[in-house]
Design an enzyme around this catalytic site. Structure first.
Site, PDB file in Angstrom:
ATOM      1  N   HIS A 115       0.852  -1.194   0.000  1.00 54.92           N
ATOM      2  CA  HIS A 115       0.000   0.000   0.000  1.00 54.92           C
ATOM      3  C   HIS A 115       0.886   1.241   0.000  1.00 54.92           C
ATOM      4  CE1 HIS A 115      -3.550   2.415   0.764  1.00 54.92           C
ATOM      5  NE2 HIS A 115      -2.821   3.087   1.638  1.00 54.92           N
ATOM      6  N   SER A 142       3.937   0.665   2.566  1.00 63.07           N
ATOM      7  CA  SER A 142       3.885  -0.372   3.606  1.00 63.07           C
ATOM      8  C   SER A 142       3.538  -1.714   2.978  1.00 63.07           C
ATOM      9  CB  SER A 142       2.777  -0.055   4.623  1.00 63.07           C
ATOM     10  OG  SER A 142       2.897   1.257   5.136  1.00 63.07           O
ATOM     11  N   ASP A 151      -6.718  -2.255   4.121  1.00 59.77           N
ATOM     12  CA  ASP A 151      -5.421  -1.605   4.393  1.00 59.77           C
ATOM     13  C   ASP A 151      -5.145  -1.507   5.896  1.00 59.77           C
ATOM     14  OD1 ASP A 151      -5.108  -1.205   1.629  1.00 59.77           O
ATOM     15  OD2 ASP A 151      -6.133   0.725   1.715  1.00 59.77           O
TER      16      ASP A 151
HETATM   17  C1  GRF Z   1       1.519   0.684  -6.147  1.00 57.28           C
HETATM   18  O1  GRF Z   1       1.721   2.012  -5.750  1.00 57.28           O
HETATM   19  C2  GRF Z   1       0.979  -0.131  -4.987  1.00 57.28           C
HETATM   20  O2  GRF Z   1       1.467   0.269  -3.752  1.00 57.28           O
HETATM   21  C3  GRF Z   1      -0.496   0.156  -5.072  1.00 57.28           C
HETATM   22  O3  GRF Z   1      -0.788   0.202  -6.451  1.00 57.28           O
HETATM   23  C4  GRF Z   1       0.392   0.574  -7.165  1.00 57.28           C
HETATM   24  C5  GRF Z   1       0.631  -0.528  -8.152  1.00 57.28           C
HETATM   25  O4  GRF Z   1       1.672  -0.227  -9.031  1.00 57.28           O
HETATM   26  N1  GRF Z   1      -1.262  -0.813  -4.325  1.00 57.28           N
HETATM   27  P1  GRF Z   1       2.209  -1.353 -10.002  1.00 57.28           P
HETATM   28  O5  GRF Z   1       1.014  -1.926 -10.735  1.00 57.28           O
HETATM   29  O6  GRF Z   1       2.932  -2.371  -9.186  1.00 57.28           O
HETATM   30  O7  GRF Z   1       3.132  -0.629 -10.957  1.00 57.28           O
END
Ligand code: GRF
Length: 218
Positions: A115, A142, A151
């Site tokens: 997250h 996190s 979350d």
């Molecule tokens: C990341 O920022 C993750 O923390 C959030 O969604 C985004 C996903 O990015 N849950 P990716 O698809 O891994 O590039």
């Protein structure tokens, strides 16, 4: 569960770009890696993450949430797809669906989510925008165990990123994301090495209940 070579079998769920999936693919390619990605599943047929998996020779499945009448039937199909890969760990890496309690319970203690905030700050969506609006000096990401609370499960580790004068949502998001790519493989490696566990509703590392998240990655 483990693969034939004794490495932990990991299934990764994605909805979009899959850059965190890519970080896991790259880490798993190391001969020293203790985990192996046995499957990638997306709720979106066009997710770039699926192409990353195919390029790495990893089997993929699509469970398109728009084809299901409700969350329960979607989650049942998702669980069937996951279990088809016999994973010891499920990783939500940019998987943008809210999951039912039954689903979460099925993978209790073996499902992680990444997250983009320093939980418990900024649960939910638009974390970078909200961090800038709140004027915080530090932001980050996190990795936590998934529980019923969105979350809200016990946090294992975090990366901290300084907010700079002149940052906008995109610049801040970019800096956090590049640190996520260190954080997620590190925590998956700990899990694969039996160093991390969920016990009594808390995250444990190396046999001790964490009083606060570990700062990654020293
Ligand atoms: C990341 O920022 C993750 O923390 C959030 O969604 C985004 C996903 O990015 N849950 P990716 O698809 O891994 O590039």
């Amino acid at each position: 569960m483990s693969t034939t070579d004794g490495r932990l079998a990991v299934v990764v769920l994605v909805s979009g770009s899959g850059s965190n999936l890519q970080a896991l693919i790259d880490a798993a390619a190391s001969p020293a890696s203790r985990f192996c990605i046995t499957g990638v599943i997306s709720n979106r047929p066009g997710a770039l993450g699926l192409q990353r998996a195919v390029a790495a020779g990893i089997p993929t499945r699509v469970v398109d949430h728009t084809l299901f009448p409700d969350r329960h039937s979607f989650d049942a199909a998702l669980a069937e797809a996951i279990d088809g890969f016999s994973p010891g760990l499920v990783v939500l890496a940019g998987f943008m669906r809210i999951l039912t309690s039954d689903f979460v319970g099925r993978y209790a203690g073996r499902m992680l989510n990444i997250h983009p905030s320093l939980l418990p700050e900024f649960q939910g969506l638009h974390t970078h925008r909200r961090a800038l609006e709140a004027g915080v000096r530090e932001h980050g990401a996190s990795v936590h165990f998934v529980t019923d609370e969105l979350d809200g499960g016990p946090v294992i580790a975090q990366v901290r990123v300084a907010v700079k004068t002149g940052d906008d949502e995109a610049s801040l998001a970019g800096r956090v994301l590049s640190r996520e790519h260190e954080l997620l493989p590190q925590v998956v490696d700990w899990f694969a090495s039996d160093r991390v566990a969920l016990r009594d509703g808390r995250a444990w590392l190396d046999g001790k209940a964490l009083q606060e998240p570990v700062e990654c990655c020293a």
